[in-house]
Design a protein around this motif. Structure first.
Motif, short mmCIF file in Angstrom:
data_model
loop_
_atom_site.label_atom_id
_atom_site.label_comp_id
_atom_site.label_asym_id
_atom_site.label_seq_id
_atom_site.Cartn_x
_atom_site.Cartn_y
_atom_site.Cartn_z
N ALA A 33 -45.33 -59.20 95.38
CA ALA A 33 -45.31 -59.03 96.84
C ALA A 33 -46.21 -60.07 97.51
CB ALA A 33 -45.77 -57.62 97.20
N ALA A 34 -47.38 -60.32 96.93
CA ALA A 34 -48.29 -61.33 97.49
C ALA A 34 -47.63 -62.70 97.43
CB ALA A 34 -49.61 -61.33 96.74
N LEU A 35 -46.95 -63.00 96.35
CA LEU A 35 -46.27 -64.29 96.24
C LEU A 35 -45.15 -64.42 97.27
CD1 LEU A 35 -45.70 -67.03 94.96
CD2 LEU A 35 -44.37 -65.84 93.18
N ALA A 36 -44.40 -63.35 97.47
CA ALA A 36 -43.32 -63.39 98.46
C ALA A 36 -43.88 -63.66 99.86
CB ALA A 36 -42.52 -62.09 98.44
N GLU A 37 -44.97 -62.97 100.22
CA GLU A 37 -45.60 -63.21 101.53
C GLU A 37 -46.14 -64.63 101.60
OE1 GLU A 37 -49.37 -61.91 104.32
OE2 GLU A 37 -48.71 -60.47 102.79
N PHE A 38 -46.78 -65.07 100.51
CA PHE A 38 -47.34 -66.42 100.49
C PHE A 38 -46.25 -67.48 100.65
CE2 PHE A 38 -48.48 -70.38 98.59
CZ PHE A 38 -49.73 -70.63 99.13
N ALA A 39 -45.15 -67.31 99.92
CA ALA A 39 -44.06 -68.29 99.97
C ALA A 39 -43.52 -68.42 101.38
CB ALA A 39 -42.96 -67.90 98.99
N ASP A 40 -43.27 -67.29 102.04
CA ASP A 40 -42.78 -67.33 103.42
C ASP A 40 -43.80 -68.03 104.33
OD1 ASP A 40 -40.31 -66.09 103.08
OD2 ASP A 40 -41.08 -64.09 103.53
N LEU A 41 -45.07 -67.65 104.18
CA LEU A 41 -46.10 -68.22 105.04
C LEU A 41 -46.25 -69.73 104.82
CD1 LEU A 41 -48.36 -67.96 107.12
CD2 LEU A 41 -49.89 -67.30 105.23
N LEU A 42 -46.30 -70.15 103.56
CA LEU A 42 -46.49 -71.57 103.27
C LEU A 42 -45.35 -72.41 103.84
CD1 LEU A 42 -48.18 -73.77 101.77
CD2 LEU A 42 -46.55 -73.48 99.88
N ILE A 43 -44.12 -71.98 103.60
CA ILE A 43 -42.97 -72.76 104.06
C ILE A 43 -42.89 -72.74 105.59
CG2 ILE A 43 -40.46 -72.96 104.01
CD1 ILE A 43 -41.88 -73.79 101.36
N ALA A 44 -43.06 -71.58 106.20
CA ALA A 44 -43.00 -71.49 107.67
C ALA A 44 -44.10 -72.34 108.30
CB ALA A 44 -43.12 -70.03 108.11
N HIS A 45 -45.29 -72.26 107.75
CA HIS A 45 -46.44 -73.00 108.26
C HIS A 45 -46.19 -74.51 108.17
CE1 HIS A 45 -50.83 -73.85 108.65
NE2 HIS A 45 -50.58 -74.80 107.77
N ALA A 46 -45.79 -74.98 107.00
CA ALA A 46 -45.60 -76.42 106.81
C ALA A 46 -44.44 -76.95 107.65
CB ALA A 46 -45.35 -76.71 105.32
N CYS A 47 -43.34 -76.21 107.70
CA CYS A 47 -42.19 -76.65 108.49
C CYS A 47 -42.52 -76.68 109.98
CB CYS A 47 -40.98 -75.76 108.22
SG CYS A 47 -40.26 -75.98 106.57
N ALA A 48 -43.24 -75.68 110.46
CA ALA A 48 -43.63 -75.65 111.87
C ALA A 48 -44.59 -76.80 112.19
CB ALA A 48 -44.26 -74.31 112.23
N GLU A 49 -45.50 -77.11 111.26
CA GLU A 49 -46.38 -78.27 111.46
C GLU A 49 -45.56 -79.55 111.57
OE1 GLU A 49 -50.72 -77.44 109.44
OE2 GLU A 49 -49.14 -78.21 108.13
N GLU A 50 -44.62 -79.71 110.65
CA GLU A 50 -43.82 -80.94 110.62
C GLU A 50 -42.88 -81.03 111.81
OE1 GLU A 50 -42.03 -81.76 106.79
OE2 GLU A 50 -43.87 -81.13 105.76
N ASP A 51 -42.38 -79.89 112.28
CA ASP A 51 -41.46 -79.89 113.44
C ASP A 51 -42.19 -80.09 114.76
OD1 ASP A 51 -39.45 -79.27 111.63
OD2 ASP A 51 -39.20 -77.19 112.31
N GLU A 52 -43.32 -79.41 114.94
CA GLU A 52 -43.94 -79.32 116.26
C GLU A 52 -45.28 -80.04 116.39
OE1 GLU A 52 -42.23 -78.13 118.65
OE2 GLU A 52 -40.67 -77.14 117.46
N VAL A 53 -46.10 -80.01 115.35
CA VAL A 53 -47.48 -80.49 115.48
C VAL A 53 -47.62 -81.95 115.08
CG1 VAL A 53 -49.88 -80.07 114.81
CG2 VAL A 53 -48.29 -78.13 115.06
#
Length: 165
Positions: A33-53
């Motif tokens: 469960a921790a890995l599933a949450e981590f995977a979503d967070l890592l990918i969402a975080h990095a993609c949002a950085e690359e798209d917007e920031v």
């Protein structure tokens, strides 16, 4: 009220990732469960950085474009390490532990560098109003990636394959 400063939002995600690493290292925890949450967070975080920031930071003359490029490269490395861990079935195995430590190393290295370079540059060179605008765009983008379940193994596999092209 939660912050909309993009620097603070990114730092909050980095701290949450550290918390999830501690959980994933705990043999008594629900590591999957921790890995599933981590995977979503890592990918969402990095993609949002690359798209917007990152594109916005590139436009500031006192923000080093090479630091932005390096951060994108480190996102790729983190995605590869994440995929390697996601592909290990048994969370109690030695292999899982080894792949987890590779992921921890990749992500912590990136977060540390990003905090010392890009985020400090943003604090010094980007106005509060602009950081708030970027924060809103980052949050919106990140939320959409999370809604789409971006950390699933098939999506991570696709991101890694696309980065190799």
């Amino acid at each position: 009220m939660s912050s909309t400063d993009v620097v603070e939002l990114i730092l909050q995600d980095h701290r949450r990732m550290e918390d999830l690493f501690r959980t994933m290292r705990n043999v008594e925890a629900d590591r999957a469960a921790a890995l599933a949450e981590f995977a979503d967070l890592l990918i969402a975080h990095a993609c949002a950085e690359e798209d917007e920031v990152y594109p916005a930071l590139r436009r500031y003359k006192n923000v080093d474009g090479d630091d932005v490029d390096h951060s994108v490269h480190e996102h790729r490395e983190a995605n590869e390490a994440l995929l390697a861990l996601l592909e290990v079935g048994d969370t109690a195995s030695e292999e899982w532990q080894d792949k987890l430590e590779e992921l921890v190393t990749a992500v912590n290295h990136h977060a540390d560098e990003e905090e010392r370079t890009l985020l400090n540059d943003a604090r010094e060179n980007v106005s509060d109003d602009r950081r708030a605008e970027l924060g809103r765009a980052f949050k919106e983008s990140r939320a959409q990636y999370l809604k789409d379940g971006c950390g699933g193994v098939e999506n991570v596999r696709k991101l890694v394959a696309d980065a190799d092209d």
